[in-house]
Design an enzyme around this catalytic site. Structure first.
Site, PDB file in Angstrom:
ATOM      1  N   GLU A 199     -73.904  64.149  14.926  1.00  0.00           N
ATOM      2  CA  GLU A 199     -73.099  63.505  16.170  1.00  0.00           C
ATOM      3  C   GLU A 199     -73.356  64.512  17.388  1.00  0.00           C
ATOM      4  O   GLU A 199     -73.722  65.655  17.328  1.00  0.00           O
ATOM      5  CB  GLU A 199     -71.715  63.940  15.510  1.00  0.00           C
ATOM      6  CG  GLU A 199     -71.110  63.216  14.413  1.00  0.00           C
ATOM      7  CD  GLU A 199     -69.779  63.356  14.258  1.00  0.00           C
ATOM      8  OE1 GLU A 199     -69.425  63.355  13.155  1.00  0.00           O
ATOM      9  OE2 GLU A 199     -68.973  63.940  15.087  1.00  0.00           O
ATOM     10  N   CYS A 244     -72.790  67.713  24.356  1.00  0.00           N
ATOM     11  CA  CYS A 244     -72.582  68.753  23.218  1.00  0.00           C
ATOM     12  C   CYS A 244     -73.600  68.217  22.233  1.00  0.00           C
ATOM     13  O   CYS A 244     -73.554  67.236  21.649  1.00  0.00           O
ATOM     14  CB  CYS A 244     -71.570  68.937  22.863  1.00  0.00           C
ATOM     15  SG  CYS A 244     -71.276  70.156  21.661  1.00  0.00           S
ATOM     16  N   CYS A 281     -75.072  73.243   8.758  1.00  0.00           N
ATOM     17  CA  CYS A 281     -75.463  74.552   9.085  1.00  0.00           C
ATOM     18  C   CYS A 281     -75.084  75.632   7.905  1.00  0.00           C
ATOM     19  O   CYS A 281     -74.612  75.481   7.117  1.00  0.00           O
ATOM     20  CB  CYS A 281     -74.314  74.775  10.014  1.00  0.00           C
ATOM     21  SG  CYS A 281     -74.633  76.572  10.954  1.00  0.00           S
ATOM     22  N   CYS A 320     -69.460  80.052   8.778  1.00  0.00           N
ATOM     23  CA  CYS A 320     -68.534  80.654   9.482  1.00  0.00           C
ATOM     24  C   CYS A 320     -67.424  79.809   8.808  1.00  0.00           C
ATOM     25  O   CYS A 320     -67.107  78.642   8.506  1.00  0.00           O
ATOM     26  CB  CYS A 320     -68.518  80.511  10.940  1.00  0.00           C
ATOM     27  SG  CYS A 320     -69.840  80.947  11.668  1.00  0.00           S
ATOM     28  N   CYS A 360     -65.285  76.770  10.309  1.00  0.00           N
ATOM     29  CA  CYS A 360     -66.103  75.727  11.117  1.00  0.00           C
ATOM     30  C   CYS A 360     -66.297  74.526   9.999  1.00  0.00           C
ATOM     31  O   CYS A 360     -66.662  74.784   8.877  1.00  0.00           O
ATOM     32  CB  CYS A 360     -67.416  76.127  11.652  1.00  0.00           C
ATOM     33  SG  CYS A 360     -68.458  75.087  12.124  1.00  0.00           S
ATOM     34  N   GLY A 387     -74.624  72.705  13.765  1.00  0.00           N
ATOM     35  CA  GLY A 387     -75.868  73.665  13.723  1.00  0.00           C
ATOM     36  C   GLY A 387     -76.193  75.046  14.479  1.00  0.00           C
ATOM     37  O   GLY A 387     -75.339  75.034  15.467  1.00  0.00           O
ATOM     38  N   GLU A 388     -76.972  75.861  13.953  1.00  0.00           N
ATOM     39  CA  GLU A 388     -76.976  76.902  14.627  1.00  0.00           C
ATOM     40  C   GLU A 388     -78.452  76.975  15.520  1.00  0.00           C
ATOM     41  O   GLU A 388     -79.697  77.065  14.786  1.00  0.00           O
ATOM     42  CB  GLU A 388     -76.980  78.322  13.699  1.00  0.00           C
ATOM     43  CG  GLU A 388     -77.552  79.589  14.149  1.00  0.00           C
ATOM     44  CD  GLU A 388     -76.864  80.171  15.558  1.00  0.00           C
ATOM     45  OE1 GLU A 388     -75.635  80.161  15.509  1.00  0.00           O
ATOM     46  OE2 GLU A 388     -77.672  80.347  16.588  1.00  0.00           O
ATOM     47  N   SER A 436     -75.507  78.062  22.488  1.00  0.00           N
ATOM     48  CA  SER A 436     -74.563  78.995  21.761  1.00  0.00           C
ATOM     49  C   SER A 436     -75.186  79.512  20.537  1.00  0.00           C
ATOM     50  O   SER A 436     -75.625  78.819  19.758  1.00  0.00           O
ATOM     51  CB  SER A 436     -73.367  77.874  21.735  1.00  0.00           C
ATOM     52  OG  SER A 436     -72.328  78.836  20.924  1.00  0.00           O
ATOM     53  N   SER A 438     -70.871  83.106  20.241  1.00  0.00           N
ATOM     54  CA  SER A 438     -69.483  82.914  19.612  1.00  0.00           C
ATOM     55  C   SER A 438     -68.983  84.158  18.969  1.00  0.00           C
ATOM     56  O   SER A 438     -69.483  84.744  17.877  1.00  0.00           O
ATOM     57  CB  SER A 438     -69.991  81.999  18.447  1.00  0.00           C
ATOM     58  OG  SER A 438     -70.205  80.847  19.063  1.00  0.00           O
ATOM     59  N   LEU A 439     -68.320  85.037  19.693  1.00  0.00           N
ATOM     60  CA  LEU A 439     -67.889  86.298  19.221  1.00  0.00           C
ATOM     61  C   LEU A 439     -66.779  86.126  18.197  1.00  0.00           C
ATOM     62  O   LEU A 439     -66.815  86.767  17.067  1.00  0.00           O
ATOM     63  CB  LEU A 439     -67.714  87.159  20.492  1.00  0.00           C
ATOM     64  CG  LEU A 439     -67.797  88.548  20.129  1.00  0.00           C
ATOM     65  CD1 LEU A 439     -69.039  89.041  19.742  1.00  0.00           C
ATOM     66  CD2 LEU A 439     -67.115  89.642  21.115  1.00  0.00           C
ATOM     67  N   HIS A 440     -65.547  85.757  18.649  1.00  0.00           N
ATOM     68  CA  HIS A 440     -64.608  85.427  17.694  1.00  0.00           C
ATOM     69  C   HIS A 440     -63.710  86.646  17.166  1.00  0.00           C
ATOM     70  O   HIS A 440     -62.898  86.330  16.283  1.00  0.00           O
ATOM     71  CB  HIS A 440     -64.923  84.312  16.782  1.00  0.00           C
ATOM     72  CG  HIS A 440     -65.560  83.047  17.107  1.00  0.00           C
ATOM     73  ND1 HIS A 440     -65.272  82.734  18.324  1.00  0.00           N
ATOM     74  CD2 HIS A 440     -66.440  82.267  16.583  1.00  0.00           C
ATOM     75  CE1 HIS A 440     -65.972  81.694  18.610  1.00  0.00           C
ATOM     76  NE2 HIS A 440     -66.744  81.357  17.424  1.00  0.00           N
ATOM     77  N   ASN A 460     -58.994  74.643  16.497  1.00  0.00           N
ATOM     78  CA  ASN A 460     -58.685  73.321  16.103  1.00  0.00           C
ATOM     79  C   ASN A 460     -58.589  73.249  14.666  1.00  0.00           C
ATOM     80  O   ASN A 460     -59.626  73.564  13.999  1.00  0.00           O
ATOM     81  CB  ASN A 460     -59.741  72.384  16.748  1.00  0.00           C
ATOM     82  CG  ASN A 460     -59.500  72.068  18.043  1.00  0.00           C
ATOM     83  OD1 ASN A 460     -58.311  71.319  18.377  1.00  0.00           O
ATOM     84  ND2 ASN A 460     -60.370  72.452  19.011  1.00  0.00           N
ATOM     85  N   CYS A 503     -66.476  70.106  21.012  1.00  0.00           N
ATOM     86  CA  CYS A 503     -67.946  70.917  20.732  1.00  0.00           C
ATOM     87  C   CYS A 503     -67.681  71.824  19.590  1.00  0.00           C
ATOM     88  O   CYS A 503     -66.712  72.563  19.496  1.00  0.00           O
ATOM     89  CB  CYS A 503     -68.164  71.948  21.708  1.00  0.00           C
ATOM     90  SG  CYS A 503     -68.884  70.658  23.231  1.00  0.00           S
TER      91      CYS A 503
HETATM   92  N1  SAH Z   1     -73.819  77.541  15.782  1.00  0.00           N
HETATM   93  C1  SAH Z   1     -73.405  77.978  17.131  1.00  0.00           C
HETATM   94  C2  SAH Z   1     -73.127  76.514  17.994  1.00  0.00           C
HETATM   95  C3  SAH Z   1     -72.531  75.556  17.378  1.00  0.00           C
HETATM   96  S1  SAH Z   1     -70.830  75.906  17.142  1.00  0.00           S
HETATM   97  C4  SAH Z   1     -72.117  78.738  17.308  1.00  0.00           C
HETATM   98  O1  SAH Z   1     -71.703  79.053  16.222  1.00  0.00           O
HETATM   99  O2  SAH Z   1     -72.168  79.218  18.340  1.00  0.00           O
HETATM  100  C5  SAH Z   1     -70.013  75.783  18.936  1.00  0.00           C
HETATM  101  C6  SAH Z   1     -68.940  76.499  19.030  1.00  0.00           C
HETATM  102  O3  SAH Z   1     -67.738  75.789  18.340  1.00  0.00           O
HETATM  103  C7  SAH Z   1     -68.731  77.834  18.332  1.00  0.00           C
HETATM  104  O4  SAH Z   1     -68.114  78.720  19.196  1.00  0.00           O
HETATM  105  C8  SAH Z   1     -67.970  77.866  17.337  1.00  0.00           C
HETATM  106  O5  SAH Z   1     -67.433  78.923  16.793  1.00  0.00           O
HETATM  107  C9  SAH Z   1     -66.942  76.839  17.708  1.00  0.00           C
HETATM  108  N2  SAH Z   1     -66.160  76.258  16.818  1.00  0.00           N
HETATM  109  C10 SAH Z   1     -66.376  75.895  15.537  1.00  0.00           C
HETATM  110  N3  SAH Z   1     -65.407  75.412  14.777  1.00  0.00           N
HETATM  111  C11 SAH Z   1     -64.183  75.259  15.801  1.00  0.00           C
HETATM  112  C12 SAH Z   1     -62.974  74.803  15.536  1.00  0.00           C
HETATM  113  N4  SAH Z   1     -62.322  74.549  14.318  1.00  0.00           N
HETATM  114  N5  SAH Z   1     -62.271  74.997  16.567  1.00  0.00           N
HETATM  115  C13 SAH Z   1     -62.609  75.557  17.666  1.00  0.00           C
HETATM  116  N6  SAH Z   1     -64.045  75.939  17.864  1.00  0.00           N
HETATM  117  C14 SAH Z   1     -64.882  75.704  16.896  1.00  0.00           C
HETATM  118 FE1  SF4 Z   2     -72.626  77.158  11.960  1.00  0.00          FE
HETATM  119 FE2  SF4 Z   2     -72.020  77.779  14.451  1.00  0.00          FE
HETATM  120 FE3  SF4 Z   2     -70.241  76.356  12.650  1.00  0.00          FE
HETATM  121 FE4  SF4 Z   2     -70.836  79.146  12.165  1.00  0.00          FE
HETATM  122  S1  SF4 Z   2     -69.694  78.058  13.870  1.00  0.00           S
HETATM  123  S2  SF4 Z   2     -70.793  77.532  10.653  1.00  0.00           S
HETATM  124  S3  SF4 Z   2     -73.098  79.114  13.124  1.00  0.00           S
HETATM  125  S4  SF4 Z   2     -72.245  75.857  13.439  1.00  0.00           S
END
Ligand code: SAH
Ligand code: SF4
Length: 372
Positions: free
Chosen positions: A105, A126, A133, A137, A140, A180-181, A212, A235-237, A311, A354
């Site tokens: 997508e 995006c 992936c 995480c 995700c 994906g990463e 990202s 993506s620090l989180h 989300n 995204c």
């Molecule tokens: N793999 C890469 C890029 C794809 S994810 C990464 O992790 O950065 C893109 C962004 O969306 C990341 O910051 C990810 O943490 C965030 N993301 C993933 N799931 C999410 C969710 N449920 N709500 C909000 N952001 C989310």
């Molecule tokens: Fe993969 Fe990024 Fe999702 Fe982590 S946040 S599972 S690295 S797509």
């Protein structure tokens, strides 16, 4: 005629032939064994990226035997849009079917403030970089179904071409925040970026392209050494290893120290600010202490912070903090003079777009596709 393997050595899963849209201009020019004048390469890229034809046959100013030869040497893939969700002026999701039947997508986000470029009058796509992936995480949706394969450069470029064609709109901003990463598919992603960025390709400025990453420290350094002025978002989180370890398995391999020193290397090489993305998850990473520590990291790197209310993902236990708590977190960063934004939209629009492309609709779409 032989294929020239020395020219192109990126990863191509299960592909018998390299796709013509995975090649760069200098590689097309080096097709010396075709014994063609060098302007042929520009003719080809013009057909691919300006006129956007779907076959070698349509490249009518190329000699017939050259067209046939190109057809023998290279694939000419096309990705099909299976479904579009959403309507004009809102976030639209596009479901694509790739040549091996994989589904990915992309999301088209209309002009909106607080995204990754500086101006707000942008149309952003995006894009996805992998099918699934592998990084898992905990919050995700993309990781839920595991990893199947890397996307090839042409499959990344084609997401943009297909959406421009479908909508008739010119895209001016690209974020690599789909499924994906990106840095785990670094060679194909940087190759795609060069094609997206090149004047002979899609001509989108490097500063309007944001990659990202969840924190692949060695690849961040590698990207820093690439001569591309693209933007980087991390993506620090979580501001401590304790918090990050809980939700991002990658942190056990590259902890915050290793990640931040790679970021430091990147900002010094590129002389640009990076962005920390920070999803706010209730009871996990939204404490005042985390906000202060995040501010410290951001200050050290002169980074901006994008706060994103989480989300909810069906089947996962996490939720976003209350509105007040989100604002409190933001106010701590602001009080520490860190440039920070908080996405205030509701879950089903930009936030949902995204990084969680498989979310909500993914399984349902799989079902619909299977039944159709
Ligand atoms: N793999 C890469 C890029 C794809 S994810 C990464 O992790 O950065 C893109 C962004 O969306 C990341 O910051 C990810 O943490 C965030 N993301 C993933 N799931 C999410 C969710 N449920 N709500 C909000 N952001 C989310
Ligand atoms: Fe993969 Fe990024 Fe999702 Fe982590 S946040 S599972 S690295 S797509």
């Amino acid at each position: 005629m032989k294929r020239p393997p020395a020219l192109v050595s990126f990863e191509v899963a299960n592909a018998a032939k390299i796709d013509i849209k995975s090649l760069e201009l200098n590689e097309l020019q080096k097709l010396a064994d075709l014994r063609q004048p060098s302007y042929r390469a520009r003719q080809i890229t013009d057909w691919l990226y300006t006129r956007r034809v779907d076959s070698f046959e349509e490249m009518t100013d190329l000699p017939r035997d050259l067209r046939a030869e190109l057809g023998k040497q290279f694939a000419f893939g096309k990705i099909d849009i299976v479904r579009v969700l959403g309507s004009r002026d809102t976030t639209r999701k596009f479901l694509f079917r790739l040549s091996d039947e994989s589904l990915i997508e992309s999301v088209l986000i209309p002009a909106s403030p607080a995204l990754y470029g500086e101006k707000s009058d942008r149309r952003t796509i995006c894009v996805s970089t992998q099918v699934g992936c592998a990084y898992g995480c905990k919050f995700c949706a993309s990781g839920l179904e595991g990893f199947s394969r890397n996307l090839r450069p042409n499959e990344i470029v084609d997401q943009i071409i297909a959406i421009e064609r479908e909508t008739g709109e010119k895209i001016d901003n690209i974020v690599f925040m789909g499924m994906g990463e990106p840095l785990a598919n670094l060679d194909n992603v940087t190759r795609a970026i060069r094609i997206i960025n090149a004047p002979w390709g899609l001509g989108i400025g490097a500063r309007r392209i944001t990659v990202s990453t969840s924190g692949l420290a060695p690849q961040i350094r590698k990207l820093a050494d690439e001569p591309l002025q693209i933007r980087l978002a991390i993506s620090l989180h979580g501001a401590t290893d304790e918090v990050r370890d809980q939700i991002m398995p990658i942190n056990r391999k590259y902890n915050i120290d290793m990640l931040l020193s790679a970021c430091d290397y990147y900002t010094k090489r590129k002389k640009q600010r990076l962005t920390f993305e920070y999803i706010l998850i209730a009871g996990v990473n939204d404490t005042e202490e985390q906000a202060h520590l995040l501010a410290r990291h951001a200050r050290r790197l002169s980074a901006k912070v994008n706060l994103i209310p989480y989300n909810a993902v069906e089947g996962l236990p996490w939720s976003r903090p209350s509105h007040n708590r989100q604002e409190k977190f933001l106010s701590i960063l602001r009080a520490e003079e860190i440039p920070a934004t908080l996405r205030r939209e509701k879950g089903h629009d930009i936030d949902a777009a995204c990084g969680q492309l498989r979310l909500q609709t993914r399984r349902e779409e799989f079902e619909l596709v299977r039944r159709s």
